[in-house]
Design a protein around this motif. Structure first.
Motif, PDB file in Angstrom:
ATOM      1  N   GLY A 138       0.886  -1.075  -0.020  1.00  0.00           N
ATOM      2  CA  GLY A 138       0.032  -0.044  -0.050  1.00  0.00           C
ATOM      3  C   GLY A 138       0.768   1.241  -0.043  1.00  0.00           C
ATOM      4  O   GLY A 138       0.421   2.200  -0.820  1.00  0.00           O
ATOM      5  N   GLN A 139       1.896   1.286   0.893  1.00  0.00           N
ATOM      6  CA  GLN A 139       2.726   2.517   0.851  1.00  0.00           C
ATOM      7  C   GLN A 139       3.485   2.737  -0.403  1.00  0.00           C
ATOM      8  O   GLN A 139       3.860   3.854  -0.800  1.00  0.00           O
ATOM      9  N   SER A 140       3.779   1.396  -1.068  1.00  0.00           N
ATOM     10  CA  SER A 140       4.521   1.731  -2.304  1.00  0.00           C
ATOM     11  C   SER A 140       3.400   2.105  -3.321  1.00  0.00           C
ATOM     12  O   SER A 140       4.044   1.848  -4.687  1.00  0.00           O
ATOM     13  N   ASN A 141       2.259   2.131  -3.164  1.00  0.00           N
ATOM     14  CA  ASN A 141       1.218   2.185  -4.328  1.00  0.00           C
ATOM     15  C   ASN A 141       1.164   1.338  -5.282  1.00  0.00           C
ATOM     16  O   ASN A 141       1.135   1.532  -6.455  1.00  0.00           O
ATOM     17  N   ILE A 142       1.519  -0.041  -4.952  1.00  0.00           N
ATOM     18  CA  ILE A 142       1.321  -1.361  -5.504  1.00  0.00           C
ATOM     19  C   ILE A 142      -0.039  -1.642  -5.581  1.00  0.00           C
ATOM     20  O   ILE A 142      -0.607  -2.079  -4.215  1.00  0.00           O
ATOM     21  N   PRO A 143      -0.877  -1.713  -6.447  1.00  0.00           N
ATOM     22  CA  PRO A 143      -2.199  -2.228  -6.517  1.00  0.00           C
ATOM     23  C   PRO A 143      -2.145  -3.929  -6.155  1.00  0.00           C
ATOM     24  O   PRO A 143      -1.525  -4.654  -6.587  1.00  0.00           O
ATOM     25  N   PHE A 144      -3.004  -4.105  -5.124  1.00  0.00           N
ATOM     26  CA  PHE A 144      -3.063  -5.568  -4.769  1.00  0.00           C
ATOM     27  C   PHE A 144      -4.483  -5.934  -4.494  1.00  0.00           C
ATOM     28  O   PHE A 144      -5.302  -5.242  -4.254  1.00  0.00           O
ATOM     29  N   SER A 145      -4.635  -7.335  -4.193  1.00  0.00           N
ATOM     30  CA  SER A 145      -5.804  -7.892  -4.072  1.00  0.00           C
ATOM     31  C   SER A 145      -5.632  -8.874  -2.904  1.00  0.00           C
ATOM     32  O   SER A 145      -4.152  -9.365  -2.803  1.00  0.00           O
ATOM     33  N   ILE A 146      -6.517  -9.532  -2.303  1.00  0.00           N
ATOM     34  CA  ILE A 146      -6.292 -10.606  -1.073  1.00  0.00           C
ATOM     35  C   ILE A 146      -7.065 -11.735  -1.595  1.00  0.00           C
ATOM     36  O   ILE A 146      -8.168 -11.658  -1.960  1.00  0.00           O
ATOM     37  N   VAL A 147      -6.161 -13.070  -1.497  1.00  0.00           N
ATOM     38  CA  VAL A 147      -6.950 -14.074  -1.861  1.00  0.00           C
ATOM     39  C   VAL A 147      -6.851 -15.022  -0.513  1.00  0.00           C
ATOM     40  O   VAL A 147      -5.704 -15.437  -0.371  1.00  0.00           O
ATOM     41  N   PHE A 148      -8.069 -15.082  -0.109  1.00  0.00           N
ATOM     42  CA  PHE A 148      -8.243 -16.228   0.951  1.00  0.00           C
ATOM     43  C   PHE A 148      -8.206 -17.616   0.248  1.00  0.00           C
ATOM     44  O   PHE A 148      -8.975 -18.010  -0.406  1.00  0.00           O
ATOM     45  N   THR A 149      -7.314 -18.396   0.735  1.00  0.00           N
ATOM     46  CA  THR A 149      -7.300 -19.736   0.543  1.00  0.00           C
ATOM     47  C   THR A 149      -7.771 -20.885   1.538  1.00  0.00           C
ATOM     48  O   THR A 149      -8.140 -20.625   2.725  1.00  0.00           O
TER      49      THR A 149
END
Ligand code: GDP
Length: 176
Positions: free
Chosen positions: A109-120
């Protein structure tokens, strides 16, 4: 071509998820031995995008120096790849929010990288336990972030969440 990276703690179910997404058993090797994926692997999907298999982090049985080198490698890959569109962070849905995962997410988040969470491994819990664990994770992230990331609930065992992730990637690719 756009790249989508997958990362998580060792044994989170990353190889199984990649196999499920690729729909091609044996393409990404699954292993009962945690932390086997040491290098960055690319898989080309539909000749359109790259699925990037990043090494698992936080593997306790690796030496500190190996762990630090891996972390450096992962971070510089993420910061430097121009084609990297999104990082999918895998979280074992059975566990309470873990410091190492939350720290990694905060760094993204701080690095401005788009991300999503995958619950496994959703097949291991009941529906109500799934939603309460997902909620406690989101609550944890809300302590730091105003906007919550997209998330997916998956099971490689039961092939849950595959279409959702692939559709999500396809929608982004269309807009590129
Ligand atoms: P990696 O180290 O993150 O690549 O994890 P693997 O994909 O090798 O999986 C680690 C262990 O979790 C293996 O024993 C898998 O069979 C198991 N596993 C992975 N995904 C699932 C899942 O969706 N459901 C269940 N029940 N087990 C899973």
């Amino acid at each position: 071509k756009p790249e989508y990276a997958f990362i998580g703690r060792s044994n989170v179910g990353k190889s199984s998820l990649i196999n499920m997404l690729c729909n091609h058993k044996g393409l990404a090797k699954t292993s009962a031995t945690p932390g086997k994926t040491l290098l960055i692997n690319h898989f080309i999907i539909n000749k359109e995008w790259y699925l990037v298999d990043l090494p698992g982090y936080g593997y306790a049985r690796r030496s500190k120096s190996v762990q630090q080198k891996l972390q450096q490698m992962i971070m510089s890959y993420i910061l430097q790849r121009e084609q990297l569109i999104n990082v999918f962070v895998l979280i074992d849905i059975r566990h309470e929010p873990q410091k190492i995962d939350v720290e990694f997410i905060d760094w993204l988040g701080q690095s401005n990288i788009p991300f999503s969470i995958v619950f496994t491994k959703a097949d291991k819990l009941t529906a109500s336990k799934i939603s309460s664990n997902v909620n406690s994770y989101l609550e944890k992230l809300k302590e730091t972030w105003e906007e919550l990331p997209p998330y997916f609930v998956t099971s490689s065992e039961k092939c849950i969440g595959r279409d959702e992730i692939l559709d999500y990637i396809e929608q982004i690719n269309k807009k590129l």
